[in-house]
Motif scaffolding. Structure first.
Motif, PDB file in Angstrom:
ATOM      1  N   ARG A 475      60.658  62.668  55.261  1.00 28.90           N
ATOM      2  CA  ARG A 475      60.913  63.843  54.420  1.00 28.90           C
ATOM      3  C   ARG A 475      59.889  64.919  54.762  1.00 28.90           C
ATOM      4  N   GLY A 476      60.369  66.158  54.778  1.00 27.77           N
ATOM      5  CA  GLY A 476      59.579  67.268  55.305  1.00 27.77           C
ATOM      6  C   GLY A 476      60.133  67.757  56.622  1.00 27.77           C
ATOM      7  N   SER A 477      60.925  66.910  57.300  1.00 28.42           N
ATOM      8  CA  SER A 477      61.522  67.287  58.585  1.00 28.42           C
ATOM      9  C   SER A 477      62.735  68.184  58.364  1.00 28.42           C
ATOM     10  N   HIS A 478      62.996  69.044  59.357  1.00 27.59           N
ATOM     11  CA  HIS A 478      64.244  69.791  59.361  1.00 27.59           C
ATOM     12  C   HIS A 478      65.387  68.880  59.812  1.00 27.59           C
ATOM     13  N   GLY A 479      66.607  69.339  59.542  1.00 27.88           N
ATOM     14  CA  GLY A 479      67.789  68.632  60.013  1.00 27.88           C
ATOM     15  C   GLY A 479      68.557  67.894  58.940  1.00 27.88           C
ATOM     16  N   TYR A 480      68.021  67.862  57.711  1.00 29.16           N
ATOM     17  CA  TYR A 480      68.646  67.035  56.681  1.00 29.16           C
ATOM     18  C   TYR A 480      68.786  67.780  55.347  1.00 29.16           C
ATOM     19  N   GLY A 481      68.754  69.092  55.410  1.00 27.50           N
ATOM     20  CA  GLY A 481      68.990  69.893  54.221  1.00 27.50           C
ATOM     21  C   GLY A 481      67.733  70.413  53.561  1.00 27.50           C
ATOM     22  N   GLN A 482      67.935  71.389  52.640  1.00 25.80           N
ATOM     23  CA  GLN A 482      66.815  72.071  52.011  1.00 25.80           C
ATOM     24  C   GLN A 482      65.953  71.158  51.141  1.00 25.80           C
ATOM     25  N   GLU A 483      66.569  70.303  50.360  1.00 26.33           N
ATOM     26  CA  GLU A 483      65.791  69.431  49.481  1.00 26.33           C
ATOM     27  C   GLU A 483      64.922  68.477  50.288  1.00 26.33           C
ATOM     28  N   PHE A 484      65.457  67.976  51.387  1.00 25.62           N
ATOM     29  CA  PHE A 484      64.735  67.020  52.231  1.00 25.62           C
ATOM     30  C   PHE A 484      63.515  67.682  52.863  1.00 25.62           C
ATOM     31  N   VAL A 485      63.689  68.885  53.432  1.00 21.61           N
ATOM     32  CA  VAL A 485      62.585  69.527  54.135  1.00 21.61           C
ATOM     33  C   VAL A 485      61.505  69.994  53.167  1.00 21.61           C
ATOM     34  N   ASN A 486      61.880  70.299  51.937  1.00 19.55           N
ATOM     35  CA  ASN A 486      60.909  70.776  50.965  1.00 19.55           C
ATOM     36  C   ASN A 486      60.141  69.632  50.287  1.00 19.55           C
ATOM     37  N   ALA A 487      60.640  68.399  50.449  1.00 17.87           N
ATOM     38  CA  ALA A 487      60.118  67.268  49.663  1.00 17.87           C
ATOM     39  C   ALA A 487      58.673  66.911  49.976  1.00 17.87           C
ATOM     40  N   VAL A 488      58.151  67.333  51.114  1.00 15.12           N
ATOM     41  CA  VAL A 488      56.778  66.962  51.481  1.00 15.12           C
ATOM     42  C   VAL A 488      55.738  67.878  50.846  1.00 15.12           C
ATOM     43  N   ARG A 489      56.146  69.064  50.462  1.00 11.79           N
ATOM     44  CA  ARG A 489      55.175  70.035  49.940  1.00 11.79           C
ATOM     45  C   ARG A 489      54.553  69.518  48.634  1.00 11.79           C
ATOM     46  N   GLY A 490      53.244  69.486  48.616  1.00 13.25           N
ATOM     47  CA  GLY A 490      52.527  68.970  47.463  1.00 13.25           C
ATOM     48  C   GLY A 490      52.419  67.457  47.434  1.00 13.25           C
ATOM     49  N   ASP A 491      52.942  66.791  48.465  1.00  7.16           N
ATOM     50  CA  ASP A 491      52.978  65.325  48.452  1.00  7.16           C
ATOM     51  C   ASP A 491      52.526  64.745  49.787  1.00  7.16           C
ATOM     52  N   TYR A 492      51.691  65.470  50.532  1.00  2.00           N
ATOM     53  CA  TYR A 492      51.190  64.947  51.806  1.00  2.00           C
ATOM     54  C   TYR A 492      50.508  63.593  51.579  1.00  2.00           C
ATOM     55  N   GLY A 493      50.918  62.594  52.354  1.00  2.00           N
ATOM     56  CA  GLY A 493      50.360  61.258  52.209  1.00  2.00           C
ATOM     57  C   GLY A 493      51.030  60.440  51.123  1.00  2.00           C
ATOM     58  N   GLY A 494      52.091  60.976  50.537  1.00  2.00           N
ATOM     59  CA  GLY A 494      52.835  60.275  49.493  1.00  2.00           C
ATOM     60  C   GLY A 494      54.071  59.617  50.055  1.00  2.00           C
ATOM     61  N   ASN A 495      55.234  60.151  49.693  1.00  2.00           N
ATOM     62  CA  ASN A 495      56.469  59.530  50.163  1.00  2.00           C
ATOM     63  C   ASN A 495      56.745  59.779  51.640  1.00  2.00           C
ATOM     64  N   ASP A 496      56.096  60.781  52.244  1.00  2.00           N
ATOM     65  CA  ASP A 496      56.216  60.911  53.697  1.00  2.00           C
ATOM     66  C   ASP A 496      55.560  59.712  54.373  1.00  2.00           C
ATOM     67  N   TYR A 497      54.412  59.290  53.856  1.00  2.00           N
ATOM     68  CA  TYR A 497      53.754  58.064  54.345  1.00  2.00           C
ATOM     69  C   TYR A 497      54.653  56.852  54.129  1.00  2.00           C
ATOM     70  N   ASN A 498      55.280  56.759  52.961  1.00  2.00           N
ATOM     71  CA  ASN A 498      56.178  55.631  52.683  1.00  2.00           C
ATOM     72  C   ASN A 498      57.365  55.624  53.636  1.00  2.00           C
ATOM     73  N   ASP A 499      57.893  56.807  53.967  1.00  2.00           N
ATOM     74  CA  ASP A 499      59.008  56.879  54.915  1.00  2.00           C
ATOM     75  C   ASP A 499      58.612  56.286  56.259  1.00  2.00           C
ATOM     76  N   LEU A 500      57.433  56.629  56.735  1.00  2.00           N
ATOM     77  CA  LEU A 500      56.976  56.138  58.036  1.00  2.00           C
ATOM     78  C   LEU A 500      56.740  54.630  58.013  1.00  2.00           C
ATOM     79  N   MET A 501      56.122  54.123  56.970  1.00  2.00           N
ATOM     80  CA  MET A 501      55.875  52.691  56.885  1.00  2.00           C
ATOM     81  C   MET A 501      57.174  51.919  56.687  1.00  2.00           C
ATOM     82  N   ASN A 502      58.117  52.510  55.959  1.00  2.00           N
ATOM     83  CA  ASN A 502      59.422  51.864  55.799  1.00  2.00           C
ATOM     84  C   ASN A 502      60.176  51.833  57.121  1.00  2.00           C
ATOM     85  N   ALA A 503      59.962  52.852  57.959  1.00  2.00           N
ATOM     86  CA  ALA A 503      60.579  52.847  59.291  1.00  2.00           C
ATOM     87  C   ALA A 503      60.051  51.686  60.122  1.00  2.00           C
ATOM     88  N   VAL A 504      58.747  51.449  60.048  1.00  2.00           N
ATOM     89  CA  VAL A 504      58.154  50.318  60.774  1.00  2.00           C
ATOM     90  C   VAL A 504      58.705  48.997  60.240  1.00  2.00           C
TER      91      VAL A 504
END
Length: 663
Positions: A475-504
């Motif tokens: 989340r925070g990446s482009h390509g998946y809509g406005q809500e998705f790309v905006n989701a990282v703002r104010g949450d660095y190290g939060g659910n963006d971190y969870n997305d990466l660890m869930n990918a692993v």
């Protein structure tokens, strides 16, 4: 015969082709081919031409070991203008479409920028940087033989916050102005002046106006807007046609001159706002957003580390003044789309690939520049009505004869909050499903960018070393809509971190050939921040490489060329709340880092200044952690993409060696 995997040094053998330009009659194509001169440690760019109807190789149109680029056909198709640094700085040259010697048109000491032809083909408008007390006539001219001059040391006087920028360095007191040159006489004219930057866009079909963009706000430090203006070529008057409430660019005229198309936004989510297509009707003086209900980012936002000189041409109008074509970024692809004034949008070329350039004849013929994970860079012709593509170039076939390029597999997984996240797995070279392989997680920068179906030399090199490469768009990446790309703002190290660890976790569960005890992680810029964050919050990775990273948001606020406003937009805090900035800073968790960490940084990176790396290195060494710090001289934030070729090779080799040593 078993082919070998990709190596770092193969970068020097590969070529990039970009910026396709169709002749006005749609029969010929110009493009730019870029390669690396190993002996001179520099890039070489030259123009190539190909007749679309002929089954022959493209013909080289310029020569020499310089950068010849940005070609544009004259309106009649009888001449070609381009920019070359063959005389020591970027100047405009013009040559006949039949070939022959190119004529130099501009002769300025500091060179020129973007340019466009007038509709009658008699003039060229161009961008030039001038000080407020300079004019186009008094600007320093280029000397025939440029000699080294002793520079007198003097203090840099700083009175504004926007006094430096990555790649350009410290502001030298100049402003970007619009000027013209007569093709026959060489006579110069100046259309803009003052203490504002103007950016050249396009010339109206009737020749009366030039569309330019700029921010005329006198208080530049806190202004983040770009308006569109109509510049009257005769009177030099400016007419603002946007409302000073957003950022707009890539302005193009419809053939009849009635409509202006532009890409932009009202910045509802600051720099995380999706860019959309807007139309300005000059007859009714009204704006309309054609893609307001389409949750897709206009333009090319796919990250790569290979293509050179890419250009997004914006909206390409058909001759009927009603429909057009454009690039958009969606679910790992940059694709070509059809649109019209009625608001209809359809895919015109929708495959798993990265379209990073396009030219259109206004009828049915287009040429697209395409990259895929296993195809670095080539040109294709496209028949619009049928979707049929024909490959026009094969610039890397010889270099890749003995190399096995690793394929990728795309997948989706469910992350925090039930969010669907896309990822890719690149197989190791000469893959054997019976073996176990280490995995390296790659994290992109931005954070508002997108990994996708494009060639990545770093990934192929790591796969060539026998690694599985995992990359994903948290989340925070482009390509998946406005809500998705905006989701990282104010949450660095939060659910963006969870997305990466869930990918692993997903990859370990799905692909049995991955060795869970041999994991690595790397990334640059925001990806460097996230690499630092990851190793401060988990010990599952055996090695990490952080590149041009952020470690401390408190100091970043004042040292980055974008620090104060980027921090406020992304972390949603400033120096009045040190506690929050420190909470999101990887440096705060350095005590928890156990993973061997290689730190790579450019000495002249003003986007993420090298003090970010220095703080992290000293903190780690003070605690006797396993770390090493590589400082790349004269390198800025673009080292991995367009930096000094030898330093790019040194960087890739360092990454490879660190992972080979520790995982």
């Amino acid at each position: 015969m078993t082919k070998r995997g990709m190596e770092a040094k193969d970068l020097f053998e590969l070529k990039s082709v970009a910026n396709p330009q169709l002749s006005p009659d749609g029969k010929k194509i110009l493009f730019v081919e870029t390669s690396i001169d190993q002996e001179k440690n520099s890039y070489i760019s030259n123009l190539f031409m190909k007749a679309l109807a002929e089954n022959t190789s493209a013909t080289q149109w310029t020569f020499g070991k310089h950068r010849n680029h940005s070609p544009k056909w004259s309106p009649a198709g009888d001449r070609i203008a381009f920019i070359s640094n063959r005389t020591g700085s970027n100047q405009i040259f013009v040559m006949s479409e039949k070939g022959g010697e190119a004529m130099q048109l501009t002769f300025f000491e500091n060179g020129v920028g973007n340019f466009i032809w007038s509709p009658n083909g008699e003039e060229i408008a161009f961008s030039i940087s001038l000080k407020p007390d300079q004019t186009i006539q008094t600007a320093p001219k280029q000397e025939k033989k440029k000699e080294e001059k002793d520079k007198e040391l003097t203090a840099l006087v700083v009175e504004e916050m926007k006094y430096k920028s990555d790649g350009e360095g410290f502001w030298n007191g100049t402003y970007k102005q619009i000027a013209t040159v007569d093709i026959k006489t060489g006579e110069l004219g100046q259309l803009t002046s003052g203490k504002s930057d103007y950016y050249l866009q396009s010339w109206s079909p009737d020749g009366k106006y030039i569309a330019v963009t700029g921010d005329l706000n006198e208080e530049r430090d806190n202004s983040f807007l770009t308006d569109v203006f109509l510049l009257d070529v005769e009177t030099e008057e400016l007419n603002k046609i946007t409302n000073s409430d957003g950022y707009f660019g890539n302005v193009t005229w419809s053939p009849n001159g009635r409509y202006l198309a532009m890409a932009g936004s009202n910045r509802e989510f600051e720099n995380a706002t999706l860019s959309r297509i807007w139309i300005y009707d000059l007859e009714t003086e009204t704006h309309s957003c054609l893609t307001a209900e389409w949750d897709v980012m206009i333009g090319d936002n796919t990250i790569g580390d290979f293509q050179q000189g890419t250009v997004d041409p914006g909206v390409l109008w058909a001759k009927d003044n009603h429909h057009f074509y454009f690039l958009a970024t969606d679910h790992g692809n940059t694709s070509l789309y059809y649109g019209n004034l009625d608001g209809e949008i359809y895919p015109a070329l929708l495959e798993d690939q990265h379209v990073y350039g396009v030219a259109f004849d206004g009828k049915d013929q287009a040429v697209v520049a395409i990259s895929k994970p296993t195809e670095p860079s080539d040109m294709y012709s496209l028949k619009i009505t049928t979707g049929e593509t024909v490959k026009l170039t094969s610039v890397n076939d010889k270099a890749l004869e003995d190399i096995s390029l690793s394929p990728v597999e795309s997948f989706y997984f469910e992350s925090e909050g039930g969010l669907s996240v896309q990822g890719w797995l690149m197989y190791p070279a000469n893959f054997n499903p019976e073996e176990k392989y280490p995995l390296i997680l790659e994290v992109h920068g931005g954070p508002h960018a997108m990994y996708g179906n494009s060639y990545m030399h770093e990934f192929q090199m790591l796969a060539g070393q026998g690694n599985v490469v995992l990359f994903t768009n948290p989340r925070g990446s482009h390509g998946y809509g406005q809500e998705f790309v905006n989701a990282v703002r104010g949450d660095y190290g939060g659910n963006d971190y969870n997305d990466l660890m869930n990918a692993v976790d997903f990859a370990l569960e799905k692909f049995s050939f991955i060795d869970p005890e041999r994991l690595g992680v790397t990334g640059g810029s925001y990806g460097g921040f996230m690499t630092n964050w990851i190793v401060g919050h988990t010990d599952c990775f055996k090695a990490a490489v952080t590149q041009r990273s952020i470690s401390n948001w408190i100091s970043f606020y004042g040292v980055s060329d974008i620090g104060y406003y980027f921090t406020e937009w992304q972390i949603q805090s400033d120096l009045s709340d040190i506690e929050k900035l420190w909470k999101h800073s990887p440096l705060a968790y350095v005590n928890q880092i156990k993973t061997p960490l290689l730190i790579l940084h450019g000495e002249k990176d003003y986007r993420c200044p090298i003090e970010q790396a220095e703080q992290l290195f000293i903190a780690l060494k003070r605690q006797k952690k396993v770390t090493k710090f590589l400082r790349f001289p004269e390198a800025n934030h673009e080292l991995s993409r367009s930096g000094n070729p030898k330093l790019r090779l040194e960087r890739l080799t360092a990454i490879k060696d660190w992972f080979n040593q520790y995982i």
